[in-house]
Design a protein around this motif. Sequence first.
Motif, short mmCIF file in Angstrom:
data_model
loop_
_atom_site.label_atom_id
_atom_site.label_comp_id
_atom_site.label_asym_id
_atom_site.label_seq_id
_atom_site.Cartn_x
_atom_site.Cartn_y
_atom_site.Cartn_z
N ASN A 6 0.83 -1.21 0.00
CA ASN A 6 0.00 0.00 0.00
C ASN A 6 0.87 1.26 0.00
O ASN A 6 0.60 2.22 -0.75
CB ASN A 6 -0.92 0.01 1.22
N ASN A 7 1.89 1.27 0.85
CA ASN A 7 2.75 2.45 0.95
C ASN A 7 3.49 2.72 -0.36
O ASN A 7 3.58 3.87 -0.81
CB ASN A 7 3.76 2.26 2.08
N ILE A 8 4.03 1.66 -0.98
CA ILE A 8 4.77 1.85 -2.23
C ILE A 8 3.84 2.37 -3.32
O ILE A 8 4.21 3.25 -4.11
CB ILE A 8 5.44 0.53 -2.67
N ALA A 9 2.61 1.84 -3.38
CA ALA A 9 1.67 2.28 -4.40
C ALA A 9 1.31 3.76 -4.21
O ALA A 9 1.30 4.54 -5.18
CB ALA A 9 0.41 1.42 -4.36
N ILE A 10 1.02 4.16 -2.98
CA ILE A 10 0.69 5.57 -2.71
C ILE A 10 1.89 6.46 -3.04
O ILE A 10 1.75 7.52 -3.66
CB ILE A 10 0.26 5.76 -1.24
N TYR A 11 3.08 6.03 -2.63
CA TYR A 11 4.29 6.82 -2.86
C TYR A 11 4.57 6.97 -4.36
O TYR A 11 4.97 8.04 -4.84
CB TYR A 11 5.48 6.15 -2.17
N THR A 12 4.33 5.90 -5.11
CA THR A 12 4.50 5.97 -6.56
C THR A 12 3.54 6.98 -7.17
O THR A 12 3.91 7.78 -8.04
CB THR A 12 4.28 4.58 -7.19
N TYR A 13 2.30 6.96 -6.70
CA TYR A 13 1.24 7.82 -7.22
C TYR A 13 1.54 9.30 -6.97
O TYR A 13 1.50 10.12 -7.90
CB TYR A 13 -0.08 7.41 -6.57
N ILE A 14 1.87 9.66 -5.72
CA ILE A 14 1.93 11.08 -5.38
C ILE A 14 3.35 11.64 -5.30
O ILE A 14 3.52 12.86 -5.19
CB ILE A 14 1.20 11.37 -4.05
N VAL A 15 4.38 10.78 -5.39
CA VAL A 15 5.76 11.28 -5.31
C VAL A 15 6.56 10.91 -6.56
O VAL A 15 7.00 11.78 -7.31
CB VAL A 15 6.48 10.76 -4.05
N LEU A 16 6.76 9.62 -6.81
CA LEU A 16 7.68 9.20 -7.86
C LEU A 16 7.22 9.64 -9.25
O LEU A 16 8.00 10.22 -10.02
CB LEU A 16 7.87 7.68 -7.82
N LEU A 17 5.97 9.35 -9.60
CA LEU A 17 5.51 9.71 -10.94
C LEU A 17 5.47 11.22 -11.17
O LEU A 17 5.93 11.69 -12.22
CB LEU A 17 4.14 9.07 -11.21
N PRO A 18 4.95 12.01 -10.22
CA PRO A 18 5.00 13.47 -10.44
C PRO A 18 6.43 14.01 -10.58
O PRO A 18 6.68 14.89 -11.41
CB PRO A 18 4.31 14.03 -9.19
N ILE A 19 7.38 13.49 -9.79
CA ILE A 19 8.76 13.96 -9.90
C ILE A 19 9.36 13.53 -11.24
O ILE A 19 10.10 14.28 -11.88
CB ILE A 19 9.60 13.43 -8.73
N LEU A 20 9.03 12.32 -11.68
CA LEU A 20 9.52 11.84 -12.97
C LEU A 20 9.03 12.75 -14.10
O LEU A 20 9.82 13.17 -14.97
CB LEU A 20 9.05 10.41 -13.19
N VAL A 21 7.74 13.08 -14.09
CA VAL A 21 7.18 13.95 -15.12
C VAL A 21 7.76 15.36 -15.01
O VAL A 21 8.11 15.99 -16.02
CB VAL A 21 5.64 13.98 -15.02
#
Length: 343
Positions: free
Chosen positions: A260-275
């Motif tokens: 759950n934590n990794i999925a949320i972190y991917t959604y609101i942190v990793l993907l926005p920073i990548l873009v």
Amino acid sequence: MLQSFSMWQLNDIDNLDDAIVLIRDMAPIVTNVEWDDEPLVAHFNSIDGFDLNVPETIEIGNNNIRYVTFEFYTERSRRPEFWFNAEGNMKPRDERVNTYNSQILLFEHNNSVKSIVFKGTSLAKTILNTCMPEETWGAVEPAEINVSEDLLYWIFRKFIDLRESPLSPNNPLYVTALKSYTGKTRDNVNAMRGRGNRISTILGTLAFLFNNENLKAVRPQLQYNGEVFLVEISLTGTCRIWEEEYQGRWLALDSKRLKNNIAIYTYIVLLPILVESYRDNVNRGVWSPQLKIEFLQRLGNEIKDQVEAELERLQNEANIEDEEINDEEEHLTLFDILEEDDE
């Protein structure tokens, strides 16, 4: 363990508490079908270890993110032509009904409620249409992630050429490995996939990029603030994560909470920073259509060099084998013994 998920935005729900009330108040959904049998049903189920009335909390940056998670069970009938057997008799109910049991996660972020469904985008949309009808929940739409094919090519280039540097001066996000890619050939018929810790350097991957085929997904290993994540990013909006590849502060959590934590972190942190990093590269002129062409041209030269090196290696091996055969023939001639002398 591999986990696929898709990301959604609840446009008309402002806070998590309102969403919890809607879930608690929702009665099982019963849908009658034109057969003399039980109707189709759909309903929420709790998940062991999680209380819908007591949201979980994870700390991300300076924010405490509250979330709840539950399962949604739904039945959908197959098309009527599949209801009957060859004799014209109705098949058993389990052969006429497709069942889905999907984990759904709701969390509050930036004064809005977002959702993660642990299914791919297409199936998740079907499930959400049933469990979160628009007349009750308002519009539920795919999250705007803004992942493009050009961004996927940019990830390849950053790893191949600049893996020691962050993706952007503003963000300490690194691509430390590329584990997989997926694409289609130009005729959009033949699927292409590469896997492995060094797939970005093998000849097939270089040829794939050089021919400018349609890149559909990449699986980079990302390092951010000392933590490591393996995330597959695709144009469809479906992401994939691997709990066992994670390295960071949440390793002591149980498998369910870690996922759950990794999925949320991917959604609101990793993907926005990548873009954001991709756009920064474009704005600063360090990635552009012309630079992409130059990158692909250089890959073409690298393919040529690798092919020539491989041909030279094979030729050298062939020459060595010929020399060994010649030496062996001479050796046999020197020590050949006539049959009549061998008594």
